[in-house]
Design a protein around this motif. Structure first.
Motif: not given
Length: 462
Positions: A113-126
Motif C-alpha cells: 500500500c502506498i503511504t500517501g494513498a493510505l493517508q488520503a484514504h483515512v483523511e476522508r473520515d477526519g
C-alpha cells in the motif's frame, strides 16, 4: 537445466508465468534502489497474497535462493539492492486495504500500500496517519516498516514503529508469524512487532500490517525564521524544545543549504545576512493555534534572529516551505553524487555537531550541506562528491568516519530514519558492542537459519 533455471521454473509454477520475471528488462529495472550501484537479480517476483509470499520463501529456502524484499525502492542505503544470485520480491501488487474501522481508529493494509494513498484514504473520515517520509507520494508501507521511516512530523508524532499495532509476516523458515494486537493496549509475550519494524527485511517478509490512526488536526500554522549564525539558530531550537508547546515540525537549513536553494530561485526574500533557517509548524484546534504561534515566536526571539514570518492560509504556508521543498533537487544538482547521512544527536548537542561538520569539511576539503529535523536532533549531512575522483572519495570516507565518531561522542546514533542497509553496515560496530552484535546475529539466525533474507545488510560481515 541449471539450478537457477530449476528454481525459476518452480517459482513460475507457484506464481504464474507473468509474475516470476527473468527477462533482461525487468531485471535491470529492479537492479538498484535509490542508492548508487546496481546488481542484477536472477529473477523478480510479484506475489499477490500472503500465501504466495509463503510459497516463495519455502521454495527459496529449498533452493538456497537469497530474497530481497522491495517496496518502491526509495531507500538510499542499499537496503533493497539485490545481491548476486538473488531474487527481488516486489510487493507492488499487494496494495489492498484489508480492514478499516474508523470508529476504532485502525486500518489494516497489505505491505505494498502506498503511504500517501493510505493517508488520503483515512483523511476522508477526519483521521490522520502521521508518519510522513519525504517519499510518501510513492513509497510503500512495507518499506516504511522495514526501515522504521519517519519524516518532519516525528518531532511531535513519532515514527512508523509508534503506529504499528500488529503485523503478519513470513519468517526465513516459511512460517507465518502474526504479532501484536488490534487494541490500544497489549502486553502478552515479547514485543515481536517492534522487533520486526526496522529489521530491514532480515528477519521476515512483512505482508500485512494494522496501523493506529489519530484524529486529523483542525488547523496548522508555519513560522519561518532566519538567523545570522548556525549557533543562534541552534540556540532557538533548544529554546523551542524546552518550552511547553511541542511543534509538529521543526526543520533546519544551514548556510550551504540556503545557498543551494537560492541558486534554484527559492528563499530570495530572506535577509542577505541569513546563515541558517528554521521552519516551525504547529497544529491542533483552531482555537489554540494563535497561542501556539505566539509561543513559537517567543522561543524564536533571541540573539541572531533576523526575520520571522508566519502563515496559516495554505498558499502562504506553501510559500514559507518553498525553500525546504526545493532543497533535495538543489543539492542533487550540485555534484554527481550526494552521500546522504541521517545522524542524530541530542537537541542540545546540535550546535556542537554542526561545528564539527564544518571542521571536517575544512580538514578533508569537502563540500558538505546540512539540513534536517532539528526538533529530533536528526541532521541530514550531505557529502557532495564525484565518484570518479578517487582522492576525493577517500577523503569523503575519512570524513564519514570522523562524522560518525563525533556523533557517538555527543551521545547520538548513526541513523535516525534511513536505516543501515549495505551502505552503513561497516560502521555499525562503532555504535554496537561485540556482545550486542553477537546477540542480534543470534536473533537473526532464529528467524532465518539459512540466511536467505536480505543477506549482506544491516550488520558488518561476520
Amino acid at each position: 537445466m541449471s539450478e537457477i533455471a530449476n528454481t525459476i521454473a518452480a517459482l513460475r509454477a507457484a506464481l504464474g508465468p507473468d509474475r516470476a520475471c527473468d527477462d533482461p528488462q525487468t531485471r535491470e529495472l529492479y537492479a538498484t534502489d535509490d542508492t548508487p550501484g546496481r546488481c542484477l537479480p536472477e529473477v523478480v517476483l510479484f506475489p499477490h497474497s500472503h500465501s504466495e509470499v509463503q510459497a516463495i520463501v519455502a521454495l527459496a529456502r529449498r533452493h538456497h535462493l537469497p530474497l530481497v524484499a522491495r517496496g518502491a525502492g526509495s531507500g538510499n542505503v542499499g537496503g533493497a539492492q539485490p545481491v548476486p544470485g538473488s531474487a527481488v520480491v516486489s510487493f507492488e501488487c499487494m496494495q489492498r486495504i484489508l480492514d478499516y474501522v474508523p470508529a476504532e481508529r485502525r486500518i489494516t493494509v497489505e505491505a505494498g500500500c502506498i503511504t500517501g494513498a493510505l493517508q488520503a484514504h483515512v483523511e476522508r473520515d477526519g483521521l490522520f496517519y502521521p508518519p510522513d517520509p519525504g517519499s510518501s507520494p510513492y513509497c510503500r508501507i512495507g518499506g516504511n516498516l522495514a526501515m522504521n521511516a519517519a519524516g518532519p512530523h516525528a518531532v511531535k508524532y513519532g515514527v512508523t514503529r509508534d503506529y504499528v499495532l500488529g503485523l503478519r509476516a513470513v519468517t526465513g523458515t516459511g512460517e507465518t508469524l502474526c504479532t501484536g494486537v488490534r487494541t490500544s493496549k497489549g502486553v502478552v509475550g515479547y514485543d515481536l512487532t517492534r522487533l520486526l519494524v526496522g529489521s530491514e527485511g532480515t528477519l521476515a517478509l512483512i505482508t500485512e500490517v494494522s496501523l493506529r490512526l489519530l484524529p486529523k488536526p483542525e488547523g496548522r500554522a508555519t513560522l519561518r525564521a532566519a538567523f545570522a549564525s548556525t549557533a543562534s539558530a541552534c540556540a532557538a531550537v533548544a529554546r523551542i524544545m524546552a518550552q511547553s508547546v511541542t511543534p509538529s515540525a521543526l526543520e533546519f537549513m544551514d548556510a550551504h543549504a540556503l545557498a543551494a536553494v537560492r541558486g534554484m530561485g527559492a528563499a530570495t526574500d530572506l535577509p542577505a545576512a541569513s546563515q541558517a533557517l528554521l521552519l516551525v509548524e504547529v497544529d491542533g484546534d483552531r482555537a489554540t493555534l494563535a497561542r501556539q504561534v505566539e509561543a513559537m515566536r517567543s522561543a524564536l526571539d533571541g540573539p541572531g534572529l533576523l526575520q520571522c514570518d508566519d502563515a496559516q492560509a495554505p498558499d502562504a504556508i506553501a510559500r514559507l516551505w518553498q525553500a525546504r521543498k526545493a532543497l533535495s533537487p538543489a543539492t542533487k544538482a550540485m555534484a554527481p553524487l550526494k552521500i546522504n547521512e541521517d545522524v542524530v544527536v541530542p537537541v542540545t548537542q546540535l550546535a556542537a555537531l554542526l561545528e564539527a561538520i564544518e571542521a571536517i569539511a575544512r580538514k578533508e576539503r569537502l563540500q558538505i550541506v546540512s539540513f534536517g529535523h532539528a526538533g529530533n536532533g536528526n541532521l541530514h549531512v550531505n557529502f557532495l562528491v564525484d565518484p570518479s575522483d578517487a582522492g576525493l572519495m577517500a577523503r569523503a570516507h575519512e570524513g564519514l568516519r570522523s562524522l560518525f565518531r563525533k556523533v557517538l561522542a555527543l551521545g547520538g546514533t548513526l541513523s535516525g530514519e534511513h536505516g543501515i542497509g549495505s551502505v552503513k553496515r561497516d560502521f555499525v560496530s562503532l555504535e554496537l558492542s561485540p556482545e550486542s552484535l553477537a546477540l542480534q546475529r543470534s536473533i537473526r539466525r532464529l528467524f532465518d537459519p539459512d540466511g536467505i533474507l536480505n543477506p549482506g545488510k544491516l550488520f558488518p560481515a561476520d
